[in-house]
Structure formats: C-alpha cells, structure tokens
Design an enzyme around this catalytic site. Structure first.
Site, PDB file in Angstrom:
ATOM      1  N   TYR A 140       0.868  -1.173   0.000  1.00 22.17           N
ATOM      2  CA  TYR A 140       0.000   0.000   0.000  1.00 22.17           C
ATOM      3  C   TYR A 140       0.907   1.226   0.000  1.00 22.17           C
ATOM      4  CZ  TYR A 140      -4.348   2.537   1.124  1.00 22.17           C
ATOM      5  OH  TYR A 140      -5.436   3.374   1.093  1.00 22.17           O
ATOM      6  N   ARG A 193      -6.293  11.098 -10.174  1.00 18.58           N
ATOM      7  CA  ARG A 193      -5.617  11.720  -9.031  1.00 18.58           C
ATOM      8  C   ARG A 193      -5.106  10.618  -8.110  1.00 18.58           C
ATOM      9  NH1 ARG A 193      -5.555  12.966  -3.999  1.00 18.58           N
ATOM     10  NH2 ARG A 193      -7.312  11.560  -3.634  1.00 18.58           N
ATOM     11  N   LYS A 211      -5.813  -1.716  -2.425  1.00 23.24           N
ATOM     12  CA  LYS A 211      -6.916  -1.519  -1.476  1.00 23.24           C
ATOM     13  C   LYS A 211      -7.624  -2.834  -1.177  1.00 23.24           C
ATOM     14  CE  LYS A 211      -7.762   3.094  -0.815  1.00 23.24           C
ATOM     15  NZ  LYS A 211      -8.355   3.830   0.307  1.00 23.24           N
ATOM     16  N   GLU A 283     -12.295   5.558  -5.889  1.00 24.51           N
ATOM     17  CA  GLU A 283     -10.935   5.761  -5.393  1.00 24.51           C
ATOM     18  C   GLU A 283     -10.110   6.611  -6.348  1.00 24.51           C
ATOM     19  OE1 GLU A 283      -7.913   5.578  -2.715  1.00 24.51           O
ATOM     20  OE2 GLU A 283      -9.950   4.818  -2.469  1.00 24.51           O
ATOM     21  N   ASP A 284      -9.523   7.663  -5.808  1.00 21.94           N
ATOM     22  CA  ASP A 284      -8.570   8.509  -6.531  1.00 21.94           C
ATOM     23  C   ASP A 284      -9.135   9.103  -7.822  1.00 21.94           C
ATOM     24  OD1 ASP A 284      -6.795   8.202  -4.521  1.00 21.94           O
ATOM     25  OD2 ASP A 284      -5.416   6.891  -5.569  1.00 21.94           O
ATOM     26  N   ASP A 306     -13.428   7.345   0.295  1.00 16.75           N
ATOM     27  CA  ASP A 306     -12.686   7.783   1.486  1.00 16.75           C
ATOM     28  C   ASP A 306     -11.660   8.859   1.169  1.00 16.75           C
ATOM     29  OD1 ASP A 306     -10.843   6.194   0.193  1.00 16.75           O
ATOM     30  OD2 ASP A 306     -10.280   5.012   1.936  1.00 16.75           O
ATOM     31  N   ASP A 307     -11.557   9.280  -0.088  1.00 17.51           N
ATOM     32  CA  ASP A 307     -10.686  10.414  -0.421  1.00 17.51           C
ATOM     33  C   ASP A 307     -11.385  11.728  -0.101  1.00 17.51           C
ATOM     34  OD1 ASP A 307      -8.617   8.808  -1.469  1.00 17.51           O
ATOM     35  OD2 ASP A 307      -9.708   8.608  -3.346  1.00 17.51           O
ATOM     36  N   ASN A 415      -0.434  11.439   0.873  1.00 25.39           N
ATOM     37  CA  ASN A 415       0.362  10.295   0.422  1.00 25.39           C
ATOM     38  C   ASN A 415       0.829  10.502  -1.015  1.00 25.39           C
ATOM     39  OD1 ASN A 415       0.129   8.557   2.738  1.00 25.39           O
ATOM     40  ND2 ASN A 415      -2.016   8.255   2.212  1.00 25.39           N
TER      41      ASN A 415
END
Length: 576
Positions: A140, A193, A211, A283-284, A306-307, A415
């Site tokens: 990760y 992203r 993930k 995600e992203d 969760d971003d 991150n």
C-alpha cells in the site's frame, strides 16, 4: 439442469455448474471407484474449482506449494510435480520474509509480493497479516504510488478489469468476463488523481489492487469476492502518452457527457450484474468528478469515497462529532473548523468563487493568504494536511503551531511519503519534541535530545477494511454519514489505550488491526441496523464476535473440492 458431457481418453464424465468461481466439477455418478473419479477430474484438465495436478499448482486461489502433505499429493495427482519435502505454511512465511528482506528497493519488494499473490494467495495473505507493520508500506502507500508510476514497465499479469471507452455499450458483457461471480466489493478508479502523484491514467490500477488486498488481509473479506476496476478514459499526462510502455488509451481524457455516460453505464451494469448490495468504493478520482459521482449515486447505490469523505469530509465528520458531544447545531460546530486552500483562508468574501463542497466552511473573517498568518490569526490546536501537496508544513508553520500550543497536533496525511506535508523528524525537531504527530504514510522512529519518538500513522487503512466488512455483514443497502462516524470517531478512537497516549500516539498500533477492524465492522453494522438500512436479518446478538468469525482463512487448503464424495456438487465446491 441437464449436465454437459466432457469427453477425453477416460470414460465419459458428467459436469454440472458449481456455485463457486463459475466452473464445473466432474463426477461420474456410476460405476467408477473414488480414485478413478478423482483421476477423471484431474485428467479433465482441472475443470472446476481448484483443478488438479499441474493445473492446481498454477491456481493461486488454491495452490499452497510445498505445504501439500503426502495424502493431498496423492489425492490431487501432485506426486512428482513437487520436491519431496513438505514445508509448513509457517516455514514458507519465514522463507518468504527472508527473501523479501534481501531486496534493497521497496519497489522490488512490491513486485515480489505481487508475484506471490499470483502464485499462492493464501501464503500472500498469511505473510501480510503476520507482518502487517512491515509489509503494509510495501503493498500500500507509499510504495504502491511508485508502482503505479512505473506500472507499464513492471506489468506482468493483469489484475482486475480494465474498462475503457472502447468498451462503451459492452460494459455488462465485460463484467461477465470476470471469472468470479459472487462479487461483494468493487474498488474503482479512473486514475486521474492517484495519491498525491496526479494523473496516472490506466496505471492507477495498482490502487484498487492494493486496497482490495487490505479488504482481505485487514478486514477478512474473501479475495474471490473482491474486484479491482480501472475506468480508462485517457490521460492528460504527456509523459505517459509518450511512454512506449504505457498500457492505457493514448488520448487526452474524455470529459463532460462522454465521461458521464461511460460511468453511468458502469454503475448500471454493476448493479444489474451483482445486485443491490454490491459495495462500490470510488478511489482517486479528481475532485471535480469525485463529488459529482458520490452525489449522483449515493442515493441509488452502496457507494463511498474515502478520499473526499476525507479532506472536507474530515471537517464535516469532526463538526458532526462536536455537535453530537456538545449538543449544538452542526452549523455552529462548523465555525470551530477553518480550511485553507491554494488561495488562502476560506472566508465568506470568497463565497461566490468557491467550489460547492467548500462553501459550508466559508466563515466571517478578513482574507488571509499565507498558512502561517492564518495559524497566527485563528490559533488552531490541530493542523491537518490533506491537500496532496508536499512540504506545506515548513519550519515556520510548525514553529507557529508550537508557539500557540504546548502539545501541537500535526497530522500530515497526504500520500505517498514524497507528498507528506512534513516529515516526522521535522515535526518533532521544529516543535522541540512537543508535537503529537501522525502521517498518512509511515515514518521511522525519531530520536530528539535523547528521547525516541514513534510517529503514528493516520492511514485510511484503519477504517475502510472494517467499514466495508460492516456494510457487507449487515447487508446494508446505502451508506449514511453516521456510519462513517461510527467507524472513526467511535470505533477507532475507542481502541486507543492510555499507554498509547503516554507514548504520544493518537492511533492504536497496526499490529492489532484485525481486532480493530472487527470492532469497526461491528459498530458500522450496528448503526446500519439502527438506521433501518441493514437487510441481513435477524441481527446477530454479538456483532463483534460475528465480525471476528467472518475473516477469510489463510491456513490450509480451504475450498478445493477434489476429494469426490456423494454430495451435491453445489455444496462440494463451496468455499467456507
């Protein structure tokens, strides 16, 4: 259902579809003895769950390498296909850790772990669970960021589904190409992203893969129930477009209606193929799409992100918890939280030009451009970085926080490590050892004036595996913000001990992550039942115990139905 017939050099064997993995199990319902039935299964080419012989050794779901014992080698026609030594799973773990530690570069360790996942899935997860603090940064963040940057060069074997603009109109068909049929959770990205690294296009696949590895290792969700997906609409990254090893579409990103139609077809097909309770984690995605997707599908699908349910989402969750604890309106609680973006402090005079998700945080105050000036004016006790832009918490910023607070709380959450707002060493040094520090990616212990500080890791890996497990085990049909509060403010915070506080830690150690995930899952499920959003009835009496009994087993050879017994095929191949 009428059985199909498989023809080979042996007498005819009948085949019926099995429930697991969409394969077939071969059983002769008549005159052959047990050994002949098993041999027929093996010689049919390993059709079905696990396969047999050589095929079994190449099936990562069921292969366990040298851990096959003598009886299993006879039963599954593995004699001669393996060296004579029988090695326990524990010995295999020891050997793999020895091998991985020989590599100098984190990316080499990442590639070794991905190779293991493709060869021996149970050993991969056993390794990750037993050495989570050492290997989490490998599979990760931060290493997965570098892996995504170089994904085209290190790409060996596809993991997950790639859905591009070329598949428009055929997405349901593409989903049905995936061999696993009982999917429960999808992590999907469009690669625009990736962490704080920007647009990596199709190479963002490393994020959904990573993930979902944690959904299994930390949350206990079966790997066969997990599906990584990348939506490829092109990339605006010129370096990738000119890279001969790039694996995605070589075109600029699709936007507007073309983009929206592809995503809508995907979301519609997912629900059609997997049902109402399929969990989709966005995600992203870049902010301009992430908020729109969550708003559009949050009322019709089981989705979360969760971003963005971090960032301004963190602010909203904090405000909700303050309002709950102080019995005040959430509008008043929001006034205790201030946001700073690239243009400075978010204030009411900027309201007209702000993106919609920033508007609730535009408070009455004179405009302030710089972060240090904002700190001196607002005098915050906690500083949280989620911008994805590194080096924002410089010496002047940390010193300003330390001047205002005896114990400044500094959370550098962006991150990977290269994008962290500051390092642990900087936070402790610039605050004279007084900072309470945590970061999104891990930092090593820091010695300052003879005292050793162990930085905390404020990683979403604490939350999403348990959060997802709680949704799945309760059969929840929609995500509610109170579930996110139940996961973070209530479950995770309750796992922090006084001993942790005494060490300057505000997060529990990752070594307890499966216990933490079980408690988070239980709290999320309890909230789902309370809100009337759970469909799995009746509610278990002890949700923590139920969550702890759920995790995917990594010991033994679970689910390989090669020893033929007189039972229904649909049960013979079920994975526990």
């Amino acid at each position: 259902m009428h059985p199909s017939t498989i023809t080979n050099s042996q007498p005819h064997f009948k085949a019926w579809p099995t429930k697991q993995r969409g394969g077939f199990g071969v059983v002769q319902p008549g005159e052959f003895n047990e050994a002949e039935k098993v041999r027929g299964f093996a010689e049919s080419g390993g059709v079905g769950v696990g396969g047999g012989g050589y095929t079994l050794l190449r099936d990562p779901h069921h292969n366990k390498g040298l851990a096959f014992n003598g009886k299993e080698r006879d039963a599954h026609y593995l004699r001669g296909l393996l060296p004579p030594t029988v090695a326990s799973q524990e010995l295999q773990v020891k050997k793999m850790m020895h091998n991985i530690r020989q590599y100098q570069l984190p990316l080499q360790k990442y590639m070794a772990m991905m190779d293991l996942q493709e060869r021996n899935q149970k050993l991969f997860y056993k390794l990750l669970i037993d050495h989570v603090e050492e290997l989490l940064p490998i599979v990760y963040t931060p290493t997965v960021g570098e892996a995504c940057q170089k994904y085209g060069s290190i790409f060996m074997r596809p993991q997950g589904l790639y859905i591009s603009l070329r598949e428009k109109g055929k997405i349901l068909e593409v989903l049905r190409n995936w061999p696993e049929k009982n999917i429960q959770v999808i992590v999907v990205t469009d690669g625009e992203r990736i962490l704080g690294l920007g647009d990596l296009g199709c190479q963002g696949m490393g994020i959904p893969v990573g993930k979902l590895s944690l959904y299994t290792a930390l949350g206990g969700v079966r790997p066969s129930a997990c599906l990584p997906v990348t939506i490829d609409v092109g990339t605006n990254n010129e370096e990738l477009l000119n890279d001969e090893f790039y694996i995605g579409l070589r075109q600029r990103r699709a936007t507007g209606q073309e983009y929206a139609e592809l995503l809508h077809e995907f979301m519609t097909a997912v629900k059609q193929n997997y049902g109402e309770k399929i969990l989709v984690q966005f995600e992203d995605f870049a902010n301009h799409n992430a908020f729109d997707l969550l708003a559009k599908y949050g009322t019709t699908h089981l989705v979360f992100n969760d971003d963005i349910q971090a960032g301004t989402g963190i602010a909203e969750l904090i405000a909700l918890e303050i309002a709950k604890k102080t019995n005040t309106p959430v509008e008043e609680a929001r006034k205790k939280i201030w946001l700073v973006d690239s243009k400075g402090l978010i204030v009411s005079s900027r309201l007209e030009s702000l993106q919609h998700f920033k508007k609730p945080w535009a408070h009455e105050h004179e405009p302030i451009r710089g972060l240090v000036d904002a700190i001196n004016a607002i005098k915050p006790t906690v500083l949280i970085g989620t911008s994805g832009v590194g080096r924002q918490f410089n010496k002047e910023v940390v010193e300003a926080m330390a001047t205002i607070n005896e114990k400044p709380i500094i959370l550098a959450l962006s991150n990977p490590t290269s994008q962290s707002e500051c390092t642990a060493e900087e936070a402790y040094t610039w605050s004279q050892g007084r900072a309470i520090f945590a970061s999104g990616s891990p930092f090593p212990p820091v010695e300052y004036e003879g005292k050793v500080f162990v930085p905390g890791q404020a990683n979403n890996a604490y939350i999403f595996p348990g959060f997802g497990l709680g949704l799945l085990m309760s059969g929840t049909i929609r995500v509610h913000e109170e579930m996110l509060l139940a996961a973070s403010a209530e479950s995770l915070a309750a796992q922090v001990t006084q001993e942790n506080f005494d060490k300057g830690l505000i997060y529990p150690p990752f070594s307890n992550i499966r216990k933490i995930s079980a408690h988070i899952a239980a709290n999320v499920a309890a909230k789902a039942y309370e809100l009337g959003l759970a469909t799995r009835l009746p509610q278990p009496n002890d949700l923590v115990k139920y969550a702890e009994s759920s995790p995917y087993l990594v010991n033994g050879l679970c689910g390989v139905g090669l020893v033929v017994m007189k039972v229904k095929l649909s049960r013979l191949f079920e994975t526990k």
